[in-house]
Design an enzyme around this catalytic site. Sequence first.
Site, PDB file in Angstrom:
ATOM      1  N   PHE A  14       0.860  -1.187   0.000  1.00  0.00           N
ATOM      2  CA  PHE A  14       0.000   0.000   0.000  1.00  0.00           C
ATOM      3  C   PHE A  14       0.895   1.236   0.000  1.00  0.00           C
ATOM      4  CE2 PHE A  14      -2.854   3.192   1.766  1.00  0.00           C
ATOM      5  CZ  PHE A  14      -4.004   2.942   1.040  1.00  0.00           C
ATOM      6  N   ASP A  17       1.752  -5.520   7.747  1.00  0.00           N
ATOM      7  CA  ASP A  17       0.607  -4.619   7.667  1.00  0.00           C
ATOM      8  C   ASP A  17      -0.639  -5.482   7.439  1.00  0.00           C
ATOM      9  OD1 ASP A  17      -1.411  -2.839   7.098  1.00  0.00           O
ATOM     10  OD2 ASP A  17      -0.245  -1.634   5.694  1.00  0.00           O
ATOM     11  N   TYR A  70     -10.778   0.406  10.474  1.00  0.00           N
ATOM     12  CA  TYR A  70     -12.009   0.838   9.797  1.00  0.00           C
ATOM     13  C   TYR A  70     -12.406  -0.019   8.607  1.00  0.00           C
ATOM     14  CZ  TYR A  70      -8.226   3.309   7.342  1.00  0.00           C
ATOM     15  OH  TYR A  70      -7.063   3.627   6.703  1.00  0.00           O
ATOM     16  N   LYS A  71     -11.610  -0.987   8.218  1.00  0.00           N
ATOM     17  CA  LYS A  71     -11.971  -1.811   7.066  1.00  0.00           C
ATOM     18  C   LYS A  71     -12.897  -2.948   7.525  1.00  0.00           C
ATOM     19  CE  LYS A  71      -7.688  -0.627   4.629  1.00  0.00           C
ATOM     20  NZ  LYS A  71      -8.283   0.343   3.687  1.00  0.00           N
ATOM     21  N   ARG A  91     -12.517  -3.395  -7.268  1.00  0.00           N
ATOM     22  CA  ARG A  91     -12.411  -4.353  -6.168  1.00  0.00           C
ATOM     23  C   ARG A  91     -13.792  -4.650  -5.590  1.00  0.00           C
ATOM     24  NH1 ARG A  91      -8.106  -2.169  -1.967  1.00  0.00           N
ATOM     25  NH2 ARG A  91      -9.754  -0.627  -1.719  1.00  0.00           N
TER      26      ARG A  91
END
Length: 393
Positions: free
Chosen positions: A119, A191, A216-217, A365
């Site tokens: 990322f 990560d 938050y995902k 996605r």
Amino acid sequence: MTIRPEPAVAMPSGAEFATDGAIHLNGNSLGPPRTTLVAELDRIVSDQWARRQVQGWFSDGWLDLPRTVGDKLATLLGATPGQVVVAGETTSATLFNVLVAACRLRADRPVLLVEAESFPTDLYIANSVARLLDRRLVVESRAGFDAYLHEHGDEVAVAVAAPVDFRTGERREIGPTVALCHRVGVVSVWDLSHAAGVLPVELDANRVDLAVGCGYKYLGGGPGAPAFTYVSARRQSQVDFPLAGWHGHARPFEMSPTFAPADGIDRARTGTPPVLSLVGLNHALDPLIEVGIDELHRRSAELGELFLDCLAERSPELAGRLASPRDPDRRGGHLALRVSQAERVENALAERGVHVDSRPPDLIRFAFAPLYVTHEQVRRAVEALCDAVEGVR
């Protein structure tokens, strides 16, 4: 595809989440809140903050929330209590804190290794840490990452990787990479942002050194929910974090001018905890823990397979644009298709009540968060996708 019988542990119904009737296939970016979140936040504000003011830190457990939430999260990460803390920082600040500490563990080695497919934040932070500590940043492709460890491992201080590629969802097995790192004396940092809450990562069993991840995902803690830090018990007495905030002090209320790190995972704490954000994340974790990470992963994989099967039946040509591994065991909780004018297709899907996200240049996605995505929603999403692609041609 054969749909297996429903599990013994029942999934929450979609009605338990505030989706406004939409189909949320972007939980790998931001999951929807539980419908009971407003009542929980109101309880904290009205019954604790408004009534007890500053005494809430001591009488209502506010000071303990970083550890309370961390220990709860540990059950989803395959970690025993006392190894995870949610200090309150962003993922970027948390990763910076962990990478500097990891490099300090191997101050004798010049290289900080990171995957090119990481990322962007990971690449930016790694570059900044390398410049700050006068280390040499080596950015390698997914295959080149392992090759570099084999050939130059004795030069590497820290290797940073992720178990799920944020674009395609492709998995990297944690155990073999950690074992390779340890064979050559490298500190492993992971990560987990695109894995936590949907993929078993078994941090203790895999002997991971340090890890970070956002809240938050798939964890559903809300926009900008604070990140977490994992430090294995065997590393906790050794780590020296650069962000030496007063809540990481062994005796914070002595107000000493000299920093003395707390024992254990508490040394990863920094400033005053953001209580309302921690309450939101704490509230989001309950149904995930009730279902359990193995069942969450099984259900997510099942939904992904249903999506691909329906797509192959409805549009074989579109199904052929899969950018992710076809084997569900080699994917995380999301998959990606290569579609021209991806951003326009994303917008067209949003108009049809289906939330996805696109990534340049041509990826869309689709995430299969198991708590609030249903089989029927997957079927409807495939129909909407095919219509949207046709509509933007």
